[in-house]
Design a protein around this motif. Structure first.
Motif, short mmCIF file in Angstrom:
data_model
loop_
_atom_site.label_atom_id
_atom_site.label_comp_id
_atom_site.label_asym_id
_atom_site.label_seq_id
_atom_site.Cartn_x
_atom_site.Cartn_y
_atom_site.Cartn_z
N PRO A 463 21.33 54.24 41.93
CA PRO A 463 22.11 53.14 42.49
C PRO A 463 23.57 53.55 42.73
CG PRO A 463 20.73 52.36 40.69
CD PRO A 463 20.68 53.87 40.66
N GLY A 464 24.02 53.36 43.96
CA GLY A 464 25.38 53.74 44.30
C GLY A 464 25.91 52.95 45.46
N SER A 465 27.21 52.80 45.53
CA SER A 465 27.84 52.05 46.61
C SER A 465 29.27 52.54 46.79
CB SER A 465 27.85 50.55 46.29
OG SER A 465 28.40 49.80 47.35
N ILE A 466 29.74 52.56 48.05
CA ILE A 466 31.15 52.84 48.30
C ILE A 466 31.83 51.56 48.74
CG2 ILE A 466 30.79 55.27 48.87
CD1 ILE A 466 31.07 54.50 51.84
N ILE A 467 33.04 51.36 48.26
CA ILE A 467 33.81 50.17 48.60
C ILE A 467 35.23 50.60 48.96
CG2 ILE A 467 32.41 48.68 47.13
CD1 ILE A 467 34.61 48.79 45.04
N ILE A 468 35.92 49.78 49.74
CA ILE A 468 37.28 50.12 50.14
C ILE A 468 38.27 49.73 49.05
CG2 ILE A 468 36.74 49.95 52.58
CD1 ILE A 468 38.08 47.21 52.63
N GLU A 469 39.51 50.18 49.18
CA GLU A 469 40.50 50.02 48.13
C GLU A 469 40.75 48.55 47.76
OE1 GLU A 469 43.95 52.19 49.33
OE2 GLU A 469 42.88 54.11 49.41
N LYS A 470 40.78 47.67 48.78
CA LYS A 470 40.99 46.24 48.50
C LYS A 470 39.88 45.71 47.61
CE LYS A 470 41.37 41.79 50.90
NZ LYS A 470 41.36 41.12 52.23
N GLU A 471 38.64 46.12 47.91
CA GLU A 471 37.51 45.68 47.09
C GLU A 471 37.54 46.35 45.72
OE1 GLU A 471 34.47 45.08 50.90
OE2 GLU A 471 34.68 47.04 49.92
N GLY A 472 38.01 47.60 45.69
CA GLY A 472 38.16 48.28 44.41
C GLY A 472 39.11 47.55 43.49
N ASN A 473 40.19 46.98 44.07
CA ASN A 473 41.14 46.20 43.27
C ASN A 473 40.46 44.95 42.70
OD1 ASN A 473 43.24 48.00 43.73
ND2 ASN A 473 43.94 46.91 45.57
N GLN A 474 39.55 44.35 43.50
CA GLN A 474 38.81 43.19 43.01
C GLN A 474 37.98 43.56 41.78
OE1 GLN A 474 37.07 41.95 47.09
NE2 GLN A 474 36.94 40.11 45.84
N VAL A 475 37.29 44.69 41.87
CA VAL A 475 36.45 45.12 40.75
C VAL A 475 37.32 45.45 39.55
CG1 VAL A 475 34.74 46.81 39.97
CG2 VAL A 475 34.69 46.00 42.35
N SER A 476 38.42 46.15 39.77
CA SER A 476 39.31 46.50 38.65
C SER A 476 39.88 45.26 37.98
CB SER A 476 40.45 47.39 39.15
OG SER A 476 39.96 48.62 39.62
N ASN A 477 40.28 44.28 38.79
CA ASN A 477 40.84 43.05 38.23
C ASN A 477 39.79 42.30 37.42
OD1 ASN A 477 43.32 43.54 39.42
ND2 ASN A 477 42.87 42.30 41.24
N TYR A 478 38.55 42.32 37.91
CA TYR A 478 37.47 41.66 37.17
C TYR A 478 37.24 42.36 35.82
CZ TYR A 478 32.67 40.79 35.68
OH TYR A 478 31.56 40.51 34.94
N ILE A 479 37.22 43.69 35.85
CA ILE A 479 37.03 44.44 34.61
C ILE A 479 38.14 44.12 33.60
CG2 ILE A 479 37.05 46.77 33.60
CD1 ILE A 479 35.69 47.76 36.17
N ASN A 480 39.37 44.07 34.08
CA ASN A 480 40.52 43.86 33.19
C ASN A 480 40.61 42.42 32.68
OD1 ASN A 480 41.34 46.54 33.48
ND2 ASN A 480 42.59 46.07 35.28
N SER A 481 39.98 41.49 33.38
CA SER A 481 40.10 40.07 32.99
C SER A 481 38.91 39.57 32.19
CB SER A 481 40.25 39.21 34.26
OG SER A 481 39.07 39.28 35.05
N THR A 482 37.96 40.46 31.92
CA THR A 482 36.72 40.03 31.28
C THR A 482 36.44 40.90 30.06
OG1 THR A 482 35.87 39.48 33.47
CG2 THR A 482 34.27 39.58 31.69
N ARG A 483 36.03 40.25 28.97
CA ARG A 483 35.76 41.00 27.74
C ARG A 483 34.54 41.90 27.91
NH1 ARG A 483 35.88 37.94 22.08
NH2 ARG A 483 38.08 37.97 22.72
N ASN A 484 33.51 41.41 28.56
CA ASN A 484 32.28 42.17 28.74
C ASN A 484 31.89 42.20 30.23
OD1 ASN A 484 31.69 42.71 25.89
ND2 ASN A 484 31.39 40.47 25.76
N PRO A 485 32.60 42.97 31.03
CA PRO A 485 32.29 43.01 32.47
C PRO A 485 30.91 43.61 32.72
CG PRO A 485 33.85 44.73 31.89
CD PRO A 485 33.70 43.89 30.67
N VAL A 486 30.20 43.01 33.66
CA VAL A 486 28.88 43.51 34.04
C VAL A 486 28.75 43.48 35.56
CG1 VAL A 486 27.71 42.83 31.90
CG2 VAL A 486 27.86 41.21 33.81
N ALA A 487 27.77 44.22 36.07
CA ALA A 487 27.55 44.27 37.52
C ALA A 487 26.16 44.82 37.80
CB ALA A 487 28.61 45.13 38.20
N THR A 488 25.77 44.72 39.03
CA THR A 488 24.54 45.36 39.50
C THR A 488 24.78 45.87 40.91
OG1 THR A 488 22.13 45.15 39.74
CG2 THR A 488 23.47 43.30 40.51
N ILE A 489 23.97 46.81 41.34
CA ILE A 489 24.06 47.39 42.68
C ILE A 489 22.69 47.25 43.34
CG2 ILE A 489 24.62 49.43 44.05
CD1 ILE A 489 26.14 50.53 41.61
#
Length: 777
Positions: A463-489
């Motif tokens: 499982p893999g995906s490429i995302i642009i920098e703006k979307e990368g910031n979304q993911v980073s912000n989610y990780i930093n704002s959540t105690r147990n960040p999770v995701a799927t691809i």
């Protein structure tokens, strides 16, 4: 998998090679082999050597029995041989020899793509003649008599794209053959593949290993481009279900002749010239070359094997189509820039391979890439940045951020989806993916630049995906704002019709031409990104899904892919206009091209800027409008000879090269590059326009539409430049099929930047457009 370094291996950030090889750098020349170029062939044109050529070859063989590699006798004269540097210098002084130079090693530079091009059609043309139309049958048009020669890595004849159902007899004029070799015999040819040659003697016996002694493709590249240009119709073609549709070439009723001039170590110039020599004799109508040298160097037309071979092919009426190269987006990176070559840039189509990322907060990010993983919406996994999983003894913290080899701690990474960045150009997607896998990760998300997002990398079953920098910031912000960040691809899905296209891809080489800023290159743009086409089913050449057979189709990118798209259009134009010259066909495609995208806005580059003629030439190729162009610009051999004068050839050399130029032709005594601007080309380029000093160019248009036609000129405004057309109306009659006009350019002050515009001739039925470039260089 056989390691095969190719010109479509684009170093665009993490996509270091689109067929996933890391071959050693190509050798620059075939050690010990020299090419002796002697210009035009013997007047008899029956394959015999010129007397001076025969004397040189005979003398050489007497001294060194195995010295001769190839002799060239059909389209031009000369030979290639194993020589010492001293012998090469001596032969260069002999009468009749134009140039002697080391044998160079050059590099190799679809279903939805044709449907996408058809969507641009601005003329109503019956399905029977629309190139790539799903309803067209191989026998439905005169295209069955058109022969496309492909110079590449060979062909996989068993591919369904090369079936000959419904095709008639091979044209009687065909003089080629189907050469036998390893795992290849005459039965591998049919009424679709009518010729196949290979050139094993190009090896210099100095360590090069040949892929095979036959025309069989052990790379995939040649099969891919051949099916793109002229593949037969195949229903339900796909890459493991992706890009599903009817596979078809640009001219599905045309024939294919394969000339295997490339091996895994590259494409020797001696073999390329022999391919040209054979193709001219065999009787091809179109030659397609998805290969070339490195960009950024001024070409030397005394040693440029593609330019030399193409000159003689065009002189015989063959249209030579070449890729512009993959050295973009850098300025003056275009290759294959001789004015007798049809040079093709690459663009996207309206298809995206989406690999969606779903975050634990239900945010959906439409990432890209191709993978066949087994994660689902309900299988969420812990999500972390690579930087947070740094191996304690890793030398640099940035390495973990980029997930480069030996940077992630398995104890921290195990079971996680990992967000990686892509700042280090020394590592590609496979390196990063492998590091995540070795550390126990279950998926990878890569943050890339906006420009890189246009190409879909392959993650295989991981499982893999490429995302642009703006979307990368979304993911980073989610990780930093959540105690147990999770995701799927989610596994990749094919999306069509929902994005602005075409867009000029970043790797596509750009102008201005280093040969002369007074000729615009590239000439045209065509699809070259994520193109699905035929591929060998040999296991070693496929990234097969475990438990499944290779699909016989593959998705790759490069100007290698845009070149055969254009070759297919050339064949379709030739089929409907059999009397058109090679230059008339090029003109028909250039002057009917498109400058707007599917959103009716100007075509842009991947950086978001409006594309200029340096990016797209005349525009995006239009496969339907080009069949009926209205007017064409016919470029004569004398025009090309004048170009050779400007680039350093003298009159005697040019007369050795060409026997079709007027007998009284002479290079002008006072010759400047401005003379190149008046070559009868379908685009206009002038340079160094000075304060108040006008420059005038001349063009002659040939009417190929209704005999009684009137055309009126319109000049697109160019800031700071006044352009006047004389006359501004062309009245064609039965007696007047060719008319000449002049365009004069004046600027009150010297332009500080390159300026772009166009001249368009319109009648009640036709629109004939030529781009204009005014350069400062």
């Amino acid at each position: 998998m056989k390691r095969f370094s190719v010109f479509f291996c684009v170093s665009v950030f993490l996509f270091s090679c689109l067929v996933e090889s890391k071959a050693a750098p190509l050798k620059q020349q075939n050690d010990g082999v020299y090419i002796v170029y002697m210009g035009a062939a013997a007047p008899s044109n029956n394959g015999s050597m010129r007397k001076d050529q025969a004397q040189l070859v005979t003398s050489l063989i007497k001294r060194k029995r195995n010295a001769l590699v190839y002799s060239y006798t059909n389209g031009f004269s000369g030979f290639s041989a194993r020589l010492t540097a001293e012998e090469a210098r001596s032969i260069a002084q002999k009468p009749g020899v134009v140039s002697v130079f080391p044998d160079p090693i050059l590099q190799l530079h679809t279903t939805q793509s044709w449907d996408f091009l058809d969507s641009f059609s601005d003329k109503k043309i019956s399905a029977a003649i629309r190139p790539g139309s799903a309803s067209a049958q191989p026998s439905s048009s005169g295209g069955a008599d058109i022969i496309i020669g492909i110079m590449d890595t060979g062909i996989w004849p068993e591919s369904a794209s090369f079936h000959d159902d419904g095709m008639g007899p091979i044209p009687a004029r065909w003089k080629g053959k189907c050469e036998k070799g390893d795992d290849f015999n005459s039965s591998n040819c049919n009424r679709k593949i009518i010729g196949a040659r290979y050139y094993p003697n190009s090896d210099d016996q100095g360590g090069h290993i040949l892929d095979s002694g036959s025309p069989r493709d052990h790379s995939g590249h040649g099969t891919h481009v051949a099916s793109t240009a002229a593949g037969s119709l195949v229903d339900d073609a796909s890459y493991y279900g992706l890009a599903m549709g009817t596979a078809k070439g640009g001219s599905p009723s045309s024939r294919i002749a394969m000339y295997q001039v490339c091996q895994s170590f590259g494409c020797p110039g001696s073999a390329i010239l022999k391919g040209f020599d054979d193709a001219i004799k065999d009787g091809v109508d179109v030659l397609s070359l998805s290969l070339g040298g490195s960009g950024g160097f001024k070409p030397d037309f005394t040693t440029d094997v593609i330019a030399l071979g193409a000159f003689h092919a065009v002189e015989k009426g063959v249209v030579v189509v070449c890729s512009a190269g993959n050295s973009g987006p850098y300025r003056s990176s275009v290759v294959n820039e001789a004015p007798w070559i049809f040079t093709v840039a690459a663009s996207t189509i309206d298809r995206d391979f989406q690999s969606q990322v779903i975050l634990g907060d239900k945010t959906v990010i439409k990432g890209g890439g191709i993978h066949f993983g087994n994660l689902t919406k309900t299988t969420m996994h812990p999500l972390a940045t690579g930087a947070s999983l740094k191996l304690d003894n890793a030398t640099r913290s940035d390495d973990a951020r980029d997930c480069v080899p030996q940077s992630l701690d398995p104890a921290k990474a195990n079971g996680k989806i990992i967000l990686c960045e892509t700042h280090d150009p020394n590592y590609g997607i496979d390196d990063q993916k492998d590091e995540v896998i070795s550390a126990g990760g279950v998926g990878i998300i890569l943050i890339v630049t906006d420009e890189t997002r246009f190409i879909a990398p392959k993650f295989d079953t991981f499982p893999g995906s490429i995302i642009i920098e703006k979307e990368g910031n979304q993911v980073s912000n989610y990780i930093n704002s959540t105690r147990n960040p999770v995701a799927t691809i989610l596994p990749t899905v094919t999306i069509t019709g929902n994005k602005s296209a075409p867009v000029v891809i970043s790797f596509s080489a750009r102008g201005p031409s280093l040969a002369s800023t007074n000729i615009l290159k590239p000439d045209i743009c065509a699809p070259g990104v994520d193109i699905l086409a035929a591929w060998p089913t040999e296991a070693d050449l496929n990234r097969a899904i475990p438990g499944k057979n290779p699909p016989g189709y593959y998705i790759i990118s490069g100007t290698s892919m845009s070149c055969p798209h254009t070759s297919g259009i050339v064949a379709a134009v030739k089929a409907q206009n059999p009397k058109f010259s090679a230059s008339a066909i090029r003109s028909a495609i250039m002057t009917t091209s498109i400058q707007t995208n599917n959103q009716n806005a100007a075509i842009t580059t991947t950086s978001g800027e409006t594309a200029t003629p340096y990016d797209i030439g005349a525009g995006e190729a239009n496969p339907t409008a080009s069949i009926e162009p209205g007017l064409v610009y016919e470029t004569e051999t004398a025009d090309y000879a004048l170009f050779l004068c400007v680039t350093g050839y003298n009159t005697s050399q040019i007369k050795l090269i060409s026997k079709t130029i007027p007998k009284d032709f002479q290079c002008p005594d006072k010759l400047t590059e401005d003379a190149v601007s008046s070559i009868n080309y379908p685009s206009i380029a002038i340079s160094k326009l000075k304060d108040g000093e006008p420059k005038t160019v001349t063009r002659t248009a040939t009417n190929v539409g209704p005999e009684e036609s009137v055309y009126t000129a319109t000049i697109e405004a160019m800031t700071g430049i006044e352009a006047t057309v004389t006359p501004n109306k062309l009245v064609f009659t039965k007696e007047k099929k060719k008319l000449t006009y002049k365009v004069t350019f004046t600027a009150p002050s010297s332009p500080k930047n390159d300026i772009f515009g166009s001249i368009t001739w319109t009648s009640g039925k036709y629109r004939v457009r030529s781009p204009i470039v005014v350069s400062t260089e």
